[in-house]
Design an enzyme around this catalytic site. Sequence first.
Site, short mmCIF file in Angstrom:
data_model
loop_
_atom_site.label_atom_id
_atom_site.label_comp_id
_atom_site.label_asym_id
_atom_site.label_seq_id
_atom_site.Cartn_x
_atom_site.Cartn_y
_atom_site.Cartn_z
N GLU A 282 -20.53 32.99 7.99
CA GLU A 282 -20.58 33.25 6.22
C GLU A 282 -21.66 34.03 5.92
OE1 GLU A 282 -18.23 29.39 7.24
OE2 GLU A 282 -19.88 30.35 8.16
N GLU B 231 -15.56 24.04 10.83
CA GLU B 231 -15.82 22.75 9.74
C GLU B 231 -14.75 21.93 9.89
OE1 GLU B 231 -18.00 24.58 5.93
OE2 GLU B 231 -16.64 26.10 6.94
#
Length: 697
Positions: free
Chosen positions: A159, A139
Site C-alpha cells: 500500500e 488482511e
Amino acid sequence: MESHILDVLSDRVLELGPKAAASGAYRHFKLTRDADGIAWLLFDRDGASANTLSAEVLSEFDAVLAALESARPAGLVIRSAKASGFIAGADVNEFRGATDSAAVEAQIARAHAVIDRLEAVKFPTVSVIHGFCLGGGLEVALACQSRIAISDARFGFPEVMLGLHPGLGGTARFTELINPMQAMTLMLTGRTIDARRAKSLGLVDAVTEERHVRNAVKDAVFGRLKRAGPGFLHSVLNAGPVRGFLASRMRSEAAKAASPEHYPAPYGLIDLWEKHGGNKAAMLAAERSSFAHLMVTPTAQNLIRVFFLRDQMKKQAGSDNKIRQVHVIGAGAMGGDIAAWCANRGLKATLADMKPDPIAGAVKRAADLFGKIIRKRTEVRDALDRLIPDLDGEGVRTADLIIEAVPEKLELKQKVYAGLEPRMKAGAILATNTSSIPLQDLRTTLEKPERLLGLHFFNPVSRLQLIEVVSHDGTDPQLLKEALAFVGAIDRLPLPVRSSPGFVVNRALTPYMLEAMVLFDANVDKTVIDAAAEKFGMPMGPIELADQVGLDICLAVGDMLRSKFGDLLPPTPAWLRDKVAKGELGRKTGRGFYVWRDGKADKARPVSAAEPDAEMIDRLILPMSNVCVACLREGIVDDPDMVDGAMIFGTGYAPFRGGPLNYARTRGVENVTSALRKLETKFGGRFAPDAGWENFR
C-alpha cells in the site's frame, strides 16, 4: 519413478477440496463441504485472472459468512481458485478520483465489518495461500485463526507504494501477531517475503506442498497444528514507552527515504502504531480514518494514477513475443547490461565486441546482478548460460533481434551496419540503442531501412523500466509491433516515439541538467542546486544525475540537441568540456562534480550555503514540462499520459506529482506559462512557453 512424476504433477494442480457444482449460489465464490464437515470456500472472482477485493466482492463475502454462521461447519478453509495466487489486494479502480474522506471512511467501515465478522466466527478458520498474498489479501488471511502457506507463496503490504497504509485492519492485526518492529518494517517498505520467511516471523503456521494440503487443513481445524503466537518480546515492544522511542527511530529512518509533505503515508502509519499499538479496537478505528484521510491526498491520487499508467504502458507491449535470441553489439556499460537483462528474462543473448575485455567485464557484472535478483542458485547458473560471449559475432546469423550499442558516432554505427546487414536472417530486426542520433541519419546507408528501429534503454538497465521504441517514416509496422512485444517480454515498459533529436526523455532532461550547470556557473553551490530538485521531489538532483549518467554523455547529448534546437537550450559551459577532456566524467571515473567513493557521491554541504528558493526550483523543473508539451505538439508522442509515464519510469521524475504534464495541469496552465514568461524576461528565450500550451488541457 512413476510415482515421483505423479507427485510433481500433483503439485501443479491446486487442492481445492470437494468438487464444487458448476452453478452455485454465489458469483465470486464456490462453497462445498467435505466428509469431515469442513467447509471449503473458494474465491474465484468472476471475469478476472486474479482475485481482488471490490465492494461487490466483500458484500458477497459477507453473505457467505452469514450463511456459514447458520450452517456451523466443523471448520472453514479459505482458498483461491486462481492459479495466479491468493488475493492481490484491493481493487484499486475503486480508489481512483476519491475526494471525500468521509465517504471513503464509510466505505472502509463496511469492509472492516466483513473482516471483523470473519475473525469472530465460532468455528476454526484457516487460509491456504499459494502465489501472491498482498495488501487486502493478507488482511483477509490475518483475520483467520490459522494460515498455511504453499512453498511458492509471497506475502506483503504494497500500500505504501500507492501513498497509503493497510486499511482492512492490517495495521492492528499484523503488529499484534508478529514482532511489531518487523511488521512495521514490512508495511513501511512494501517489501514482499517468501513462505519460509513468513513462517520464521510467525505470520504463517505451516509451509507445505499441494499434495499435503488436505492433511494440513485437518490438522489446523482439529487442533493438531501448533499455531504461531506472539511471544513475550511482542508485548514489550508494543508497550507505550518503548513504542514512543521506536516510533521516533522509525520516523528518522523514513525521513531518509521521503519527506512527510511529499509522502505522508509512512508517517501516518508510524503515528497509528505509536498512539494505539497494543490496543486493537482503538487501532482499528484510527486506521479507518487515517486511511480515508490519506486516500484523498494528491500524493495517493497521483500514485494511483501512476499505477494505472504502468498498466496502460504494459498493454501497449502486447503479448505475442516472437524474439527468442538477441545479439548485442558493444559490451560497454549499456550493451553488456542489456544483454544481461535479456538473459535474466529467459532469452538467449549473444554479446559481441571488438575486444575480449569488455565482454569479460559484462559477464562479471551480470553474475553480480543475477546473484542479487535471482533467488535460486541453479537459476543464476541458467541465466549465465544464456549470456554467451561472442567475440566473432556469429550470433548475428541466428538472432531475431540485433541491438547495436556502440559509441554515439554516426560513421561508426553505419560501418557496423554495413558488416551486419548481409549476415542477418530474413525478418530479423535491427535496433539501435542510440540516445541522440536521429534514425533518419542512420538509415541512409542501409539496404533494408524498413527493419531499422530504435530501442533506447536507460541506465541502470536493471532498475529503470522504460524503453523508448523509436520509429522513422519507413519502419515496417509489423517489426515495430514485434519490438513492442519484446519490450513487454523482458518486463519493461515501451514508449512508442517518432524519431526526433533526443526523442522524449533526453530532450526533456537536457534543459534540466544544463540549467543546473548555468546555476553552477553563477556560483550557486552544487549541493544547493541538487537540494532544489530534491525539495520538489526528484529522487536526485541534476548535478548528481549528470555525474551518474557520465559528463561525456551529457556533453555529447547537449551538443547534439543544441545543434538542433539552438538557444531553446541553455549554453554548454566551456569548463564542462575541460572536465571531460581531463577525464573527470563522474561516477565511472570516481570524480566529476562530486568525488565518488564506493558508488556514492560525497555531498557535504558548506555551512554558508543558502536554502534553494522557488525561482530556482522553477528554473530547473518547468523546462521539462515545456519540452513535454512541445513533443506532443510536434507529434513525437500522441498521448500525454504516456509522456508522464515515460518521465516517471525513465528518469524517476517525482512520482507523487504524477509526471511533468500532470504537474502542469495541477498547478494550472496559466500559472505555468506566466511563470515561464517571467523567467524568459529575466534569463532569456530558453524559457519561452511553447506554442503547444495553447491547446494543452
